[in-house]
Design a protein around this motif. Structure first.
Motif, PDB file in Angstrom:
ATOM      1  N   GLY A   1       0.792  -1.221   0.000  1.00 14.35           N
ATOM      2  CA  GLY A   1       0.000   0.000   0.000  1.00 14.35           C
ATOM      3  C   GLY A   1       0.825   1.271   0.000  1.00 14.35           C
TER       4      GLY A   1
ATOM      5  N   ARG B   1       3.054   4.002  -1.836  1.00 10.63           N
ATOM      6  CA  ARG B   1       3.386   4.551  -3.163  1.00 10.63           C
ATOM      7  C   ARG B   1       4.787   5.152  -3.195  1.00 10.63           C
TER       8      ARG B   1
ATOM      9  N   ALA C   1       0.487   5.322   2.460  1.00  3.18           N
ATOM     10  CA  ALA C   1       0.694   5.466   1.021  1.00  3.18           C
ATOM     11  C   ALA C   1       1.720   6.547   0.697  1.00  3.18           C
TER      12      ALA C   1
END
Length: 345
Positions: A46, A48, A298
């Motif tokens: 999860g 980024r 994230a």
């Protein structure tokens, strides 16, 4: 206040680096046969992007445990000082106004610890009380808040500086190729976080999170979930498959602590998507209440002991309704839990 490492590493950057670093042992011109699995594990975290104190090529090079620990602590200290100074500035405090400092730092060994270094760097009074937490890892920020809360109860009106700092990129080792090692190197980011905890008095009306009830837990027979280990290369995090359900195993204890008290919001340690979702559901909230934790994960990765402080920062920027009760909780090796129940003012 949160300060991140200065080097942004996207998940695509990380995957490309791993693909270029690991090849088929029987055909070096071909990708490693497990690259597909590793790629899925990395994307399933999860995360980024994450921020490291060192650029990707430098952070991933092989070096000695001594050099790695020296760099990791030096970087953590720089981040910690910056976060602490900003926290004091925002609170309108001078260094001499601080009665106690609680620190949490796990990712590099040093004596004296982060607390002593910050007393000197911040010019805190030499008699400032110190509480140094050194082995709590991801639970560190929440545990520091618990210790600060206890201090203000014993010393009404006291002002406690809480600082957590971790350079988790130091656990990246090229020699490792286990599935969990790729998951961990994808999860973690480098950062420091700081805040001021003040005992409520007539002269200091409550603002933000008003903590009323702390919670500490060692889940029985849980030392097999995940732990740290040191070898000639440095610090590693190890785990078993049981780690995936560790937070869920802790939820019944958290629910028992909360009892029938209402809760309208939560600041949950973003250790991974499953941890967030299991705990949010377990304390009787809907998935919307996990948004700050998911966003932190994230955008910054799992920041270890700093992570729950980042979720708390996001909660300040998008606050609950004044008077709404809620819960803060984080999880660490052991398997341990630190939490605080309170209201939003």
């Amino acid at each position: 206040m949160i300060h991140l490492g200065s080097h942004r590493v996207t998940t695509d950057d990380l995957v490309d680096h791993i693909a270029a670093s690991y090849h088929d042992p029987n055909a070096p011109h071909l990708p490693h046969p497990r690259m597909g699995l590793w790629r899925r594990l990395i994307h399933n975290t999860g995360v980024r992007q994450r921020y490291w104190t060192r650029p990707l090529p430098e952070a991933t090079k092989r070096t000695s445990v001594g050099e790695r620990a020296k760099v990791a602590f030096g970087d953590a200290l720089e981040l910690a000082e910056a976060a602490a100074r900003e926290a004091l500035h925002v609170a309108g405090l001078d260094p001499g106004d601080v009665d106690a400092i609680v620190t949490s730092h796990t990712t590099s060994w040093t004596v004296p610890g982060l607390d002593v270094h910050l007393v000197e760097r911040l010019s805190l009074h030499p008699t400032t009380a110190r509480i140094s937490l050194t082995t709590l890892a991801c639970a560190g920020g929440a545990q520091a808040l618990v210790r600060a809360m206890e201090y203000t109860k014993a010393h009404p009106g006291a002002r406690v500086l809480v600082v957590a700092a971790e350079t988790l990129s130091t656990i990246y080792h090229q020699s490792e190729s286990t599935p969990q090692s790729f998951m961990y190197r994808a999860l973690f980011g480098d950062s420091a976080g700081a805040c001021i905890v003040t005992g409520v008095t007539d002269d200091t009306p409550p603002a933000g999170f008003v903590a009323t009830d702390p919670f500490e837990l060692v889940v029985p027979n849980s030392r097999d979930r995940y732990w740290g280990a040191i070898d000639d290369e440095g610090l590693h995090f190890e785990s078993t498959k049981a780690a995936a359900r560790a937070a869920a195993d802790a939820v019944p204890y958290i629910a028992d602590w909360l009892g029938d008290r209402p809760r309208e919001w939560a600041a949950i340690h973003p250790g991974g998507p499953r941890i967030i979702d299991d705990v949010i559901a377990g304390v009787g909230l809907d998935e919307k209440q996990g948004r700050h934790s998911h966003d932190s994960l994230a955008e910054n990765g799992n920041l270890g002991g700093v992570a729950v402080l980042d979720v708390l920062r996001r909660t300040h920027h998008d606050p609950p309704v004044p008077g709404d009760p809620g819960v803060l909780a984080a999880f660490g090796p052991g398997f341990t839990v630190a939490g605080v129940y309170g209201t939003w003012a």
